[in-house]
Design a protein around this motif. Structure first.
Motif, PDB file in Angstrom:
ATOM      1  N   TYR A 151       0.819  -1.218   0.000  1.00 52.65           N
ATOM      2  CA  TYR A 151       0.000   0.000   0.000  1.00 52.65           C
ATOM      3  C   TYR A 151       0.852   1.267   0.000  1.00 52.65           C
ATOM      4  CZ  TYR A 151      -3.801  -3.150   1.223  1.00 52.65           C
ATOM      5  OH  TYR A 151      -4.711  -4.171   1.229  1.00 52.65           O
ATOM      6  N   THR A 194      -1.864   6.248  -2.751  1.00 58.19           N
ATOM      7  CA  THR A 194      -2.357   5.068  -2.035  1.00 58.19           C
ATOM      8  C   THR A 194      -1.850   5.049  -0.600  1.00 58.19           C
ATOM      9  OG1 THR A 194      -2.388   3.833  -4.112  1.00 58.19           O
ATOM     10  CG2 THR A 194      -2.492   2.561  -2.074  1.00 58.19           C
ATOM     11  N   THR A 220      -4.200   5.074   2.778  1.00 56.49           N
ATOM     12  CA  THR A 220      -4.140   3.988   3.751  1.00 56.49           C
ATOM     13  C   THR A 220      -3.818   4.517   5.145  1.00 56.49           C
ATOM     14  OG1 THR A 220      -3.358   2.529   1.975  1.00 56.49           O
ATOM     15  CG2 THR A 220      -3.130   1.745   4.244  1.00 56.49           C
TER      16      THR A 220
END
Length: 408
Positions: free
Chosen positions: A128, A134, A138
Motif C-alpha cells: 500500500y 495510495t 491507507t
C-alpha cells in the motif's frame, strides 16, 4: 585556368558537404547520448520511488516499549525465599515503582514492535506504499479506524506473534507470583518465623514510601531502548519464534499495536506523527486494570502488619496483577462452544395389555359382615416442663427458658 577553378570549386563543395554531414552526425550522437542520460535518470528515480521506504517509528513508542519490557522482565525474576524484612522491603520497592499509565502504554508499544518482527505483515502492508496517493489514503484510513490494520495481509501472523510472546511473558510472571505467595505461607512456619511474624516497624512511613515511588515517572533502560529500536527497523533481533496464526477480531490492545506497526511501515509513525502513535497507545481496559491493581496494593499494605503479609501483597498485587492485566487486555477471551444437539434414538415398543381376573365380589343381600373400621386413639400431648429459673431472673432469661412452640 577555368578548368582548375572548376575543380577547386567542386572540391570546396565536397568539403562543405562532408563537414555538414559530419556535423549532423555529431549532433545526432549528442542527442542520442542526452536521451540515454535522461532515460537513465528517470529509471533511477522510478527505482528509488518503488524501493520500500524504511520503517519510521518515533522514539516515544520505543521508550514506552522499553519501560514495559524492562519492568515486567524484572518482576518475572522475583522469587520467594527472602531472608530478612529488609529483603522483602527492597523487593516491594522494586515492584511498586511503576505508573499504571506508563505500563499500559508500554504494553501496546512493545506489541507494535513485535508486529514489525513479522515479515508477512511488513510485506503485506508495503504493497500500500508503492505510490504516494495510495499510501496517504491507507494512513488516513488507519488513523480514522485502527482496526482496519487488522484486515491487512499478514495481520494474522503479526497478531499471533504478539499474543504468543506476551503469553510467554505472562506465564513467567505467574511463576514468580506463585513462588512469592507460597513463600508468604511457608515463612510463617519455618526458621524465618521469628522475624516474619513480627510487626513491621514504621509501617506508615513504609506505606508512604511505596506511594512516593509509585508517583515517579519511569525511565527506560538505554540498552533495552537501543535493542528495541534496532529490532523495529530491521525486523529481527528479539529472538521471537514463528507464530501461530490468529484470526480477528483481536483485543483492542492488539488492534492498536497492529495499527502502529502498519503506520511505521507506511512512514506514518515517525517523529512528525507522534500524535498518531500517542493516541493509539491509550488502552482503557489495561489502564483501568493497572490502576485498580495499584489501589489494591495500597489497601493491602495498609491492612498488613507482619512481614509475611507484606510479602503476600507483593506477590498478589504487584506480580500477579501484572500478569492478570496483561492477559486480560492482550489475549483472546475464553470461548464456550456448544456442540449441536444429539438426539438419542428411543426404541418404540408396542404396549401390551394384560387381562387378570377380578377378585370375587359379595353379592347384594349377602350376610357377610362388613369390615370393622379402624379406630384411632388420640395420643396425649407431651408437655415439657420449663426448667426452674434462678431467683431474680430477668425477662430475657425467662423468654429464653420458654420452650419453642409446636412446629407446623
Amino acid at each position: 585556368m577555368t578548368l582548375f577553378s572548376g575543380r577547386r570549386a567542386s572540391a570546396l563543395t565536397a568539403l562543405l558537404i562532408a563537414a555538414t554531414l559530419a556535423s549532423c552526425a555529431s549532433n545526432k550522437a549528442a542527442e542520442e547520448a542526452e536521451a540515454q542520460r535522461v532515460a537513465a535518470e528517470l529509471a533511477a528515480a522510478a527505482a528509488l520511488a518503488a524501493r520500500p521506504k524504511p520503517i519510521a517509528l518515533n522514539d516515544s513508542v520505543i521508550q514506552s516499549a522499553a519501560i514495559y519490557l524492562g519492568f515486567t522482565r524484572d518482576m518475572a525474576t522475583l522469587r520467594g525465599g527472602f531472608e530478612s524484612p529488609e529483603a522483602i522491603l527492597a523487593a516491594m520497592q522494586r515492584g511498586a515503582a511503576y505508573q499504571p499509565d506508563q505500563i499500559s502504554r508500554g504494553l501496546v508499544a512493545y506489541a507494535s514492535i513485535l508486529a514489525l518482527q513479522s515479515p508477512e505483515f511488513v510485506t503485506g502492508v508495503r504493497q500500500y506504499g508503492m505510490d504516494r496517493e495510495t499510501r496517504n489514503q491507507t494512513v488516513a484510513r488507519i488513523v480514522a479506524d485502527p482496526t482496519y490494520a487488522s484486515t491487512l495481509a499478514g495481520a494474522d501472523s503479526a497478531a499471533g506473534l504478539i499474543m504468543g510472546v506476551l503469553d510467554a511473558d505472562i506465564a513467567a510472571l505467574r511463576v514468580a507470583a506463585d513462588s512469592i505467595e507460597n513463600d508468604a505461607y511457608a515463612i510463617q512456619a519455618d526458621g524465618r518465623a521469628s522475624w516474619a511474624r513480627q510487626a513491621v516497624p514504621d509501617r506508615e512511613a513504609r506505606i508512604q514510601g511505596v506511594k512516593d515511588l509509585s508517583a515517579r515517572r519511569m525511565v527506560a533502560n538505554a540498552e533495552d531502548a537501543a535493542r528495541l529500536s534496532a529490532a523495529a527497523y530491521s525486523g529481527s533481533g528479539l529472538g521471537v519464534s514463528t507464530p501461530r496464526l490468529r484470526q480477528p477480531p483481536y483485543p483492542p490492545a492488539v488492534s492498536s499495536a497492529l495499527a502502529i506497526a502498519a503506520l511505521a511501515v507506511l512512514d506514518g509513525a515517525g517523529e512528525n506523527a507522534v500524535s498518531n502513535t500517542d493516541a493509539l497507545q491509550y488502552d482503557l481496559a489495561s489502564q483501568d486494570c493497572f490502576a485498580s491493581s495499584k489501589l489494591n496494593l495500597f489497601q493491602c499494605l495498609a491492612a498488613s502488619r507482619p512481614s509475611y503479609e507484606v510479602e503476600f501483597c507483593l506477590g498478589r498485587h504487584v506480580v500477579r496483577d501484572l500478569a492478570t492485566c496483561a492477559s486480560g487486555t492482550s489475549q483472546p477471551a475464553g470461548r464456550i462452544t456448544v456442540d449441536s444437539p444429539v438426539q438419542t434414538r428411543v426404541e418404540s415398543r408396542t404396549p401390551v395389555i394384560r387381562t387378570e381376573p377380578l377378585p370375587p365380589s359379595t353379592a347384594p343381600g349377602s350376610s357377610s359382615a362388613p369390615e370393622t373400621p379402624a379406630t384411632v386413639s388420640p395420643v396425649a400431648p407431651s408437655i415439657t416442663p420449663n426448667p426452674p429459673l434462678a431467683q431474680g431472673a430477668n425477662q430475657t432469661q425467662r423468654l429464653n427458658a420458654t420452650p419453642p412452640g409446636p412446629q407446623r
